[in-house]
Design a protein around this motif. Structure first.
Motif, PDB file in Angstrom:
ATOM      1  N   GLU A 105       0.830  -1.214   0.000  1.00  0.00           N
ATOM      2  CA  GLU A 105       0.000   0.000   0.000  1.00  0.00           C
ATOM      3  C   GLU A 105       0.861   1.259   0.000  1.00  0.00           C
ATOM      4  O   GLU A 105       0.568   2.232  -0.702  1.00  0.00           O
ATOM      5  N   VAL A 106       1.921   1.238   0.777  1.00  0.00           N
ATOM      6  CA  VAL A 106       2.817   2.397   0.848  1.00  0.00           C
ATOM      7  C   VAL A 106       3.430   2.657  -0.520  1.00  0.00           C
ATOM      8  O   VAL A 106       3.469   3.794  -1.000  1.00  0.00           O
ATOM      9  N   ALA A 107       3.908   1.596  -1.176  1.00  0.00           N
ATOM     10  CA  ALA A 107       4.577   1.753  -2.469  1.00  0.00           C
ATOM     11  C   ALA A 107       3.637   2.288  -3.538  1.00  0.00           C
ATOM     12  O   ALA A 107       3.971   3.228  -4.267  1.00  0.00           O
ATOM     13  N   SER A 108       2.447   1.702  -3.645  1.00  0.00           N
ATOM     14  CA  SER A 108       1.535   2.126  -4.709  1.00  0.00           C
ATOM     15  C   SER A 108       1.039   3.550  -4.482  1.00  0.00           C
ATOM     16  O   SER A 108       0.950   4.343  -5.431  1.00  0.00           O
ATOM     17  N   ASN A 109       0.755   3.902  -3.229  1.00  0.00           N
ATOM     18  CA  ASN A 109       0.282   5.257  -2.952  1.00  0.00           C
ATOM     19  C   ASN A 109       1.392   6.294  -3.094  1.00  0.00           C
ATOM     20  O   ASN A 109       1.146   7.421  -3.539  1.00  0.00           O
ATOM     21  N   LEU A 110       2.614   5.895  -2.753  1.00  0.00           N
ATOM     22  CA  LEU A 110       3.738   6.813  -2.933  1.00  0.00           C
ATOM     23  C   LEU A 110       3.989   7.061  -4.418  1.00  0.00           C
ATOM     24  O   LEU A 110       4.304   8.184  -4.835  1.00  0.00           O
ATOM     25  N   LEU A 111       3.823   6.030  -5.230  1.00  0.00           N
ATOM     26  CA  LEU A 111       3.953   6.218  -6.676  1.00  0.00           C
ATOM     27  C   LEU A 111       2.902   7.193  -7.191  1.00  0.00           C
ATOM     28  O   LEU A 111       3.210   8.132  -7.933  1.00  0.00           O
ATOM     29  N   ILE A 112       1.657   6.984  -6.794  1.00  0.00           N
ATOM     30  CA  ILE A 112       0.582   7.872  -7.247  1.00  0.00           C
ATOM     31  C   ILE A 112       0.880   9.313  -6.847  1.00  0.00           C
ATOM     32  O   ILE A 112       0.764  10.245  -7.665  1.00  0.00           O
ATOM     33  N   ASP A 113       1.279   9.528  -5.600  1.00  0.00           N
ATOM     34  CA  ASP A 113       1.557  10.884  -5.121  1.00  0.00           C
ATOM     35  C   ASP A 113       2.727  11.519  -5.875  1.00  0.00           C
ATOM     36  O   ASP A 113       2.677  12.697  -6.250  1.00  0.00           O
ATOM     37  N   THR A 114       3.775  10.728  -6.102  1.00  0.00           N
ATOM     38  CA  THR A 114       4.962  11.257  -6.769  1.00  0.00           C
ATOM     39  C   THR A 114       4.669  11.604  -8.222  1.00  0.00           C
ATOM     40  O   THR A 114       5.063  12.665  -8.716  1.00  0.00           O
ATOM     41  N   VAL A 115       3.971  10.708  -8.912  1.00  0.00           N
ATOM     42  CA  VAL A 115       3.610  10.959 -10.306  1.00  0.00           C
ATOM     43  C   VAL A 115       2.747  12.211 -10.409  1.00  0.00           C
ATOM     44  O   VAL A 115       2.983  13.093 -11.254  1.00  0.00           O
ATOM     45  N   GLN A 116       1.754  12.302  -9.554  1.00  0.00           N
ATOM     46  CA  GLN A 116       0.838  13.439  -9.612  1.00  0.00           C
ATOM     47  C   GLN A 116       1.560  14.750  -9.335  1.00  0.00           C
ATOM     48  O   GLN A 116       1.402  15.736 -10.073  1.00  0.00           O
ATOM     49  N   ASN A 117       2.376  14.791  -8.298  1.00  0.00           N
ATOM     50  CA  ASN A 117       3.099  16.012  -7.950  1.00  0.00           C
ATOM     51  C   ASN A 117       4.059  16.420  -9.059  1.00  0.00           C
ATOM     52  O   ASN A 117       4.180  17.612  -9.383  1.00  0.00           O
ATOM     53  N   PHE A 118       4.735  15.447  -9.648  1.00  0.00           N
ATOM     54  CA  PHE A 118       5.685  15.751 -10.722  1.00  0.00           C
ATOM     55  C   PHE A 118       4.972  16.302 -11.948  1.00  0.00           C
ATOM     56  O   PHE A 118       5.362  17.344 -12.494  1.00  0.00           O
ATOM     57  N   LEU A 119       3.911  15.623 -12.388  1.00  0.00           N
ATOM     58  CA  LEU A 119       3.227  16.053 -13.605  1.00  0.00           C
ATOM     59  C   LEU A 119       2.632  17.454 -13.453  1.00  0.00           C
ATOM     60  O   LEU A 119       2.682  18.263 -14.380  1.00  0.00           O
TER      61      LEU A 119
END
Length: 232
Positions: free
Chosen positions: A42-56
């Protein structure tokens, strides 16, 4: 105007949902399937979503396949760093599939075995290739796609975000056609429902996301299930 349907479900077996998904305006879509002990997936998938969103959202240029690739690479760094800071999260990782629709083109980037599909002129096809051990056997001709569906090692990935220092991100783009339908999904769907039935549901259903989830549950629901359907 795009019609967007999304849904996620824990399934019938697992206690927690390690999948994550997001819609990033104006027209980017992400699904992720986390892995790891306890809550690490859960930590990994949510961290990916947050990182992708913030970067884009900080990028001023078009979100082409190269930009999407950079978003995934930044997520890889973020997940590795989080695991180094928290030993209980060691070994966590996630798949990543991103689609962006922009000015008549579709751009995608992917790691792992979550998938992007396209329905175009009644032809339903898988756009991404699974980065998995079993898929490598299919490509080499050692087993058939039918054998791959029941192979005991079908869940073994050759690439995962956050699971290794260097990852290979699959990218691509194609022209968007009026009437296209796109599906992003985790393997909780594709392991339970074959492509023919998925395509049929996408075409016929008034709420394809909910009906795809139900089909996966009816097929066994052995994993978390997440889907985003985009009708152009």
């Amino acid at each position: 105007m795009l019609k967007i349907y999304q849904a996620t479900h824990v399934g019938k077996v697992r206690k927690n949902n390690e999948d994550a998904l997001a819609i990033i305006k104006p027209a980017a879509f992400v699904v992720a399937d986390g892995m790891g002990g306890a809550v690490a997936g859960e930590v990994a998938s949510n961290l990916l979503i947050d990182t992708v969103q913030n970067f884009l959202l900080q990028v001023q240029e078009d979100w082409t396949e190269e930009i999407l690739k950079q978003a995934i690479l930044k997520s890889n760094t973020a997940i590795l760093q989080r695991a180094r800071e928290n030993p209980e999260l060691q070994g966590m990782g996630t798949t990543a599939t991103i689609l962006n629709l922009s000015e008549g083109r579709a751009y995608f980037a992917q790691v792992g075995d979550s998938r992007l599909y396209r329905m175009c002129n009644l032809k339903f096809e898988q756009i991404t290739e699974d980065q998995s051990y079993v898929e490598s056997l299919v490509r080499s001709g050692e087993i058939t796609p039918e054998q791959a569906r029941v192979h005991p090692m079908k869940n073994v990935l050759t690439q995962a975000v956050g699971a290794m220092e260097e990852i290979e991100v699959e990218v691509g783009s194609f022209e968007v056609q009026n009437g296209d339908i796109y599906l992003l999904c985790t393997d909780g769907l594709t392991n339970m429902v074959d492509d023919w039935h998925i395509g049929h549901i996408i075409l016929e259903s008034e709420n394809p996301a909910d009906d795809l989830i139900q089909a996966a549950l009816d097929g066994g629901g052995h994993d978390n299930i997440s889907v985003i359907v985009v009708k152009n």
